[in-house]
Write a protein that holds these residues in place. Structure first.
Motif, PDB file in Angstrom:
ATOM      1  N   GLU A 172       0.815  -1.217   0.000  1.00  0.00           N
ATOM      2  CA  GLU A 172       0.000   0.000   0.000  1.00  0.00           C
ATOM      3  C   GLU A 172       0.849   1.267   0.000  1.00  0.00           C
ATOM      4  O   GLU A 172       0.345   2.361   0.211  1.00  0.00           O
ATOM      5  N   GLY A 173       2.139   1.120  -0.207  1.00  0.00           N
ATOM      6  CA  GLY A 173       3.029   2.277  -0.186  1.00  0.00           C
ATOM      7  C   GLY A 173       4.164   2.042   0.780  1.00  0.00           C
ATOM      8  O   GLY A 173       4.759   0.982   0.803  1.00  0.00           O
ATOM      9  N   GLY A 174       4.451   3.025   1.604  1.00  0.00           N
ATOM     10  CA  GLY A 174       5.534   2.889   2.555  1.00  0.00           C
ATOM     11  C   GLY A 174       5.237   3.627   3.843  1.00  0.00           C
ATOM     12  O   GLY A 174       4.376   4.506   3.882  1.00  0.00           O
ATOM     13  N   GLU A 175       5.938   3.257   4.905  1.00  0.00           N
ATOM     14  CA  GLU A 175       5.805   3.966   6.178  1.00  0.00           C
ATOM     15  C   GLU A 175       7.163   3.986   6.849  1.00  0.00           C
ATOM     16  O   GLU A 175       7.971   3.071   6.700  1.00  0.00           O
ATOM     17  N   TRP A 176       7.406   5.040   7.602  1.00  0.00           N
ATOM     18  CA  TRP A 176       8.676   5.193   8.287  1.00  0.00           C
ATOM     19  C   TRP A 176       8.589   4.550   9.669  1.00  0.00           C
ATOM     20  O   TRP A 176       7.675   4.839  10.439  1.00  0.00           O
ATOM     21  N   ILE A 177       9.548   3.664   9.959  1.00  0.00           N
ATOM     22  CA  ILE A 177       9.522   2.923  11.218  1.00  0.00           C
ATOM     23  C   ILE A 177      10.894   2.973  11.890  1.00  0.00           C
ATOM     24  O   ILE A 177      11.904   3.282  11.259  1.00  0.00           O
ATOM     25  N   SER A 178      10.910   2.655  13.168  1.00  0.00           N
ATOM     26  CA  SER A 178      12.162   2.654  13.931  1.00  0.00           C
ATOM     27  C   SER A 178      12.988   1.423  13.603  1.00  0.00           C
ATOM     28  O   SER A 178      12.496   0.464  12.991  1.00  0.00           O
ATOM     29  N   ARG A 179      14.248   1.429  14.029  1.00  0.00           N
ATOM     30  CA  ARG A 179      15.114   0.286  13.777  1.00  0.00           C
ATOM     31  C   ARG A 179      14.629  -0.980  14.510  1.00  0.00           C
ATOM     32  O   ARG A 179      14.599  -2.048  13.914  1.00  0.00           O
ATOM     33  N   PRO A 180      14.233  -0.894  15.807  1.00  0.00           N
ATOM     34  CA  PRO A 180      13.687  -2.104  16.434  1.00  0.00           C
ATOM     35  C   PRO A 180      12.462  -2.645  15.709  1.00  0.00           C
ATOM     36  O   PRO A 180      12.322  -3.859  15.535  1.00  0.00           O
ATOM     37  N   ALA A 181      11.567  -1.751  15.254  1.00  0.00           N
ATOM     38  CA  ALA A 181      10.379  -2.198  14.523  1.00  0.00           C
ATOM     39  C   ALA A 181      10.766  -2.887  13.224  1.00  0.00           C
ATOM     40  O   ALA A 181      10.163  -3.890  12.824  1.00  0.00           O
ATOM     41  N   SER A 182      11.792  -2.358  12.564  1.00  0.00           N
ATOM     42  CA  SER A 182      12.265  -2.960  11.323  1.00  0.00           C
ATOM     43  C   SER A 182      12.791  -4.377  11.559  1.00  0.00           C
ATOM     44  O   SER A 182      12.492  -5.302  10.796  1.00  0.00           O
ATOM     45  N   ARG A 183      13.571  -4.556  12.638  1.00  0.00           N
ATOM     46  CA  ARG A 183      14.108  -5.888  12.943  1.00  0.00           C
ATOM     47  C   ARG A 183      12.984  -6.868  13.280  1.00  0.00           C
ATOM     48  O   ARG A 183      13.028  -8.038  12.897  1.00  0.00           O
ATOM     49  N   LYS A 184      11.971  -6.387  13.982  1.00  0.00           N
ATOM     50  CA  LYS A 184      10.846  -7.252  14.338  1.00  0.00           C
ATOM     51  C   LYS A 184      10.103  -7.711  13.077  1.00  0.00           C
ATOM     52  O   LYS A 184       9.764  -8.887  12.935  1.00  0.00           O
ATOM     53  N   ARG A 185       9.840  -6.780  12.166  1.00  0.00           N
ATOM     54  CA  ARG A 185       9.100  -7.133  10.957  1.00  0.00           C
ATOM     55  C   ARG A 185       9.902  -8.082  10.078  1.00  0.00           C
ATOM     56  O   ARG A 185       9.347  -9.031   9.506  1.00  0.00           O
ATOM     57  N   SER A 186      11.191  -7.844   9.995  1.00  0.00           N
ATOM     58  CA  SER A 186      12.033  -8.739   9.202  1.00  0.00           C
ATOM     59  C   SER A 186      12.022 -10.149   9.778  1.00  0.00           C
ATOM     60  O   SER A 186      11.946 -11.138   9.049  1.00  0.00           O
ATOM     61  N   SER A 187      12.065 -10.237  11.118  1.00  0.00           N
ATOM     62  CA  SER A 187      12.050 -11.544  11.758  1.00  0.00           C
ATOM     63  C   SER A 187      10.721 -12.250  11.512  1.00  0.00           C
ATOM     64  O   SER A 187      10.682 -13.461  11.259  1.00  0.00           O
ATOM     65  N   ALA A 188       9.617 -11.505  11.566  1.00  0.00           N
ATOM     66  CA  ALA A 188       8.300 -12.107  11.347  1.00  0.00           C
ATOM     67  C   ALA A 188       8.159 -12.629   9.927  1.00  0.00           C
ATOM     68  O   ALA A 188       7.510 -13.652   9.689  1.00  0.00           O
ATOM     69  N   GLU A 189       8.772 -11.932   8.978  1.00  0.00           N
ATOM     70  CA  GLU A 189       8.652 -12.332   7.572  1.00  0.00           C
ATOM     71  C   GLU A 189       9.534 -13.515   7.230  1.00  0.00           C
ATOM     72  O   GLU A 189       9.223 -14.308   6.337  1.00  0.00           O
ATOM     73  N   THR A 190      10.654 -13.661   7.939  1.00  0.00           N
ATOM     74  CA  THR A 190      11.584 -14.750   7.610  1.00  0.00           C
ATOM     75  C   THR A 190      11.359 -15.991   8.451  1.00  0.00           C
ATOM     76  O   THR A 190      11.614 -17.107   7.999  1.00  0.00           O
ATOM     77  N   SER A 191      10.881 -15.825   9.699  1.00  0.00           N
ATOM     78  CA  SER A 191      10.659 -16.995  10.556  1.00  0.00           C
ATOM     79  C   SER A 191       9.741 -16.644  11.707  1.00  0.00           C
ATOM     80  O   SER A 191       9.924 -15.626  12.357  1.00  0.00           O
ATOM     81  N   ASP A 192       8.728 -17.465  11.910  1.00  0.00           N
ATOM     82  CA  ASP A 192       7.833 -17.335  13.057  1.00  0.00           C
ATOM     83  C   ASP A 192       7.994 -18.616  13.865  1.00  0.00           C
ATOM     84  O   ASP A 192       7.378 -19.636  13.577  1.00  0.00           O
ATOM     85  N   SER A 193       8.845 -18.560  14.884  1.00  0.00           N
ATOM     86  CA  SER A 193       9.187 -19.774  15.626  1.00  0.00           C
ATOM     87  C   SER A 193       7.993 -20.384  16.340  1.00  0.00           C
ATOM     88  O   SER A 193       7.980 -21.588  16.616  1.00  0.00           O
ATOM     89  N   LEU A 194       6.964 -19.575  16.637  1.00  0.00           N
ATOM     90  CA  LEU A 194       5.812 -20.100  17.355  1.00  0.00           C
ATOM     91  C   LEU A 194       4.777 -20.733  16.436  1.00  0.00           C
ATOM     92  O   LEU A 194       3.828 -21.360  16.907  1.00  0.00           O
ATOM     93  N   SER A 195       4.945 -20.575  15.122  1.00  0.00           N
ATOM     94  CA  SER A 195       3.990 -21.173  14.183  1.00  0.00           C
ATOM     95  C   SER A 195       4.014 -22.694  14.250  1.00  0.00           C
ATOM     96  O   SER A 195       3.040 -23.357  13.888  1.00  0.00           O
ATOM     97  N   LYS A 196       5.113 -23.268  14.768  1.00  0.00           N
ATOM     98  CA  LYS A 196       5.219 -24.722  14.890  1.00  0.00           C
ATOM     99  C   LYS A 196       4.207 -25.283  15.884  1.00  0.00           C
ATOM    100  O   LYS A 196       3.943 -26.495  15.898  1.00  0.00           O
ATOM    101  N   LEU A 197       3.645 -24.431  16.725  1.00  0.00           N
ATOM    102  CA  LEU A 197       2.675 -24.881  17.723  1.00  0.00           C
ATOM    103  C   LEU A 197       1.291 -25.106  17.121  1.00  0.00           C
ATOM    104  O   LEU A 197       0.433 -25.713  17.761  1.00  0.00           O
TER     105      LEU A 197
END
Length: 532
Positions: A172-197
């Motif tokens: 939908e475009g882009g949004e400006w986010i903080s560095r911690p938020a960026s790391r969190k989103r990247s982690s969610a997109e590459t691996s969700d460790s709790l999805s195994k449950l």
């Protein structure tokens, strides 16, 4: 002489619950899970290629062998990691590398506290006592200031209020986010460790706003549930004390009990979710008006680490789901054959309620349940739950909030802390029979609720208008409530076979009426088909 180092993650709650963006919550949870299991392991092997990291399957403590490794992972559990080194210099070097890795991977959102102890490996129990005291001092002396939130010319991140560091591109475009938020989103997109449950064929709801929706367009409610094990420290100490007293045996026993605790809580969550996903259970939920999406459970785990479990779910199934978890957990046994027990706090709120505050409320409610459990029986407290439904306002302090909401005008305050005229909870679910536990049994609360709703098939359903009227009478005065109930009984509307509206100056019926709009009986959640 060797060196043992105890690591602890600081700031987990602030990191995970700083935002209501589900993708960031999930990514933050994944990053927390990786701190020890991935980042520490990788840095350990990078610094010491011959390090022993297979602690779950290790039969001996290698550092005491004739050919010790450069470093050895002792255990991971309870939010801590214990690592042994040949000397303190190696421990400090690894700590520097590990701290830099955590800083980089989390964008500065998490910190690491560590304590080092040089030891002759005589008494493991004494060494751990010293290490824990050292670690508490280190954590107390750590700087706890909030990060700089930016200056006049800086842009604010859209999700957590921290200074924006990069632009996040989406469809939908882009949004400006903080560095911690960026790391969190990247982690969610590459691996969700709790999805195994998730049970086979299912996944978890990814948007909190889509949890708790009602087919009949009623109030949308979601719940934040926090569960914490009881007396885990005592359980670990007892298991170690049952050994032969040697350093090697103590390490072996610590490893086995740590692995068993994690296994018990994770397996209980898997079993409960497996039953939630059954065709019969989901059909029953749909009949009750719960909006379900194909292959998506009305549930999202956020933390499952050792004896610490936190999840978000549809607010109307939260009590059934939590009670089932606690009951199923009681079937899991420690290596000594004792039942695992835990306490739970359930915060039921509207979808747009501040998420971090909802989590803090669930923690306070869990602490309330633990206080009641240990007051009844400190050695074997059993499993208890407490809940709060917040439709409006923002409770800052649970006790102050309850004192206002659950006190009857004109009656003297109750002598015990946390007890109020209109509040009967916390409730016990399993493993507790001493003191007044039987009077606070969750099964008894369910029986009363089924009675006034006609679900037990024995009595007609109470008119909702009468129940709401009784609720209003409770808040006015004790005499008003007794009078209103007597009038209803004269017309054949009985709360119970023998209605004891008050026990002294407390009533259990206000709780029951409060549950009417926020509780759905979820069938089939227990192992063996037992009743909760």
């Amino acid at each position: 002489m060797l060196c043992i180092s105890l690591f602890d993650i600081v700031g987990i709650q602030d990191f995970v619950f700083a935002t209501k963006k589900t993708r960031e919550n999930v990514g933050a949870s994944s990053l927390v899970g990786k701190v020890f299991e991935v980042f520490l392991f990788e840095e350990l092997l990078k610094s010491f290629p011959g390090a022993a990291t297979g602690w779950r399957n290790a039969e001996e403590f290698g550092m005491l062998s004739s050919a010790p490794p450069q470093a050895e992972m002792v255990y991971i559990g309870g939010g801590n990691a214990l690592v042994a080194f040949r000397n303190k210099e190696d421990a400090v070097a690894l700590t520097r590398a590990f701290s830099r890795r955590v800083l980089k991977e989390t964008g500065g959102g998490l910190s690491v506290a560590v304590a080092h102890l040089e030891t002759d490996a005589v008494s493991f129990t004494d060494d751990m006592k010293i290490l824990l005291r050292m670690l508490e001092r280190k954590k107390f002396n750590m700087p706890h200031g909030w990060p700089l939130l930016g200056v006049a010319v800086s842009r604010e991140g859209t999700s957590d209020g921290l200074p924006a560091a990069e632009e996040y591109k989406n469809g939908e475009g882009g949004e400006w986010i903080s560095r911690p938020a960026s790391r969190k989103r990247s982690s969610a997109e590459t691996s969700d460790s709790l999805s195994k449950l998730a049970p086979e064929g299912f996944s978890f709801q990814v948007e909190f706003d889509r949890l708790g929706r009602n087919k009949e367009a009623g109030e949308s409610l979601l719940a934040v549930v926090h569960i914490d094990g009881n007396n885990m420290g005592k359980t670990i100490k007892k298991h170690i004390a049952d050994g032969d007293g040697s350093y090697n045996d103590a390490v072996s026993r610590l490893r086995s009990i740590s692995a068993r605790i994690s296994e018990a809580f994770e397996q209980t969550l898997r079993d409960t979710l497996s039953r939630l996903s059954s065709k019969e259970t989901l059909e029953a939920l749909e009949k009750e008006g719960v909006v379900l999406e194909k292959s998506l459970l009305p549930f999202r785990p956020l933390i499952c680490a050792g004896d610490d479990v936190t999840f978000v779910c549809d607010g109307r199934i939260a009590l059934s789901l939590t009670a089932a978890f606690l009951k199923n957990l009681s079937r899991e046994k420690t290596p000594g054959g004792e039942e695992f027990t835990a306490c739970a706090g359930i915060a039921v709120v509207k979808p747009h309620f501040p998420f971090y505050r909802a989590y803090c409320l669930s923690e306070e409610l869990c602490a309330s349940a633990k206080l009641k459990a240990k007051k009844n029986d400190s050695d074997q407290p059993g499993s208890w739950l407490d809940f709060e439904v917040v439709y409006s306002g923002l409770p800052v302090d649970l006790d102050a909030y309850r004192a206002r909401k659950y006190s009857i005008p004109g009656l003297p305050s109750l002598p015990d802390s946390g007890e109020y005229h209109l509040l009967w909870r916390p409730y016990t679910v399993a493993g507790s029979s001493r003191g007044d536990a039987p009077a606070h049994a969750w099964s008894e609360a369910r029986r009363r609720l089924r009675r006034i709703t006609g679900a037990d098939g024995k009595e007609k359903e109470w008119p909702r208008s009468k129940l709401k009227g009784l609720r209003e009478a409770f808040t006015m005065s004790k005499d008003e409530a007794v009078s209103f109930n007597a009038e209803c009984e004269s017309r054949g509307d009985l709360l119970d076979e023998k209605t004891n509206l008050f026990r002294g100056n407390r009533t259990e019926w206000f709780d029951i009426i409060d549950l009417l709009d926020v509780y759905i009986e979820v069938p089939g959640l227990l192992k063996g088909g037992d009743e909760i």
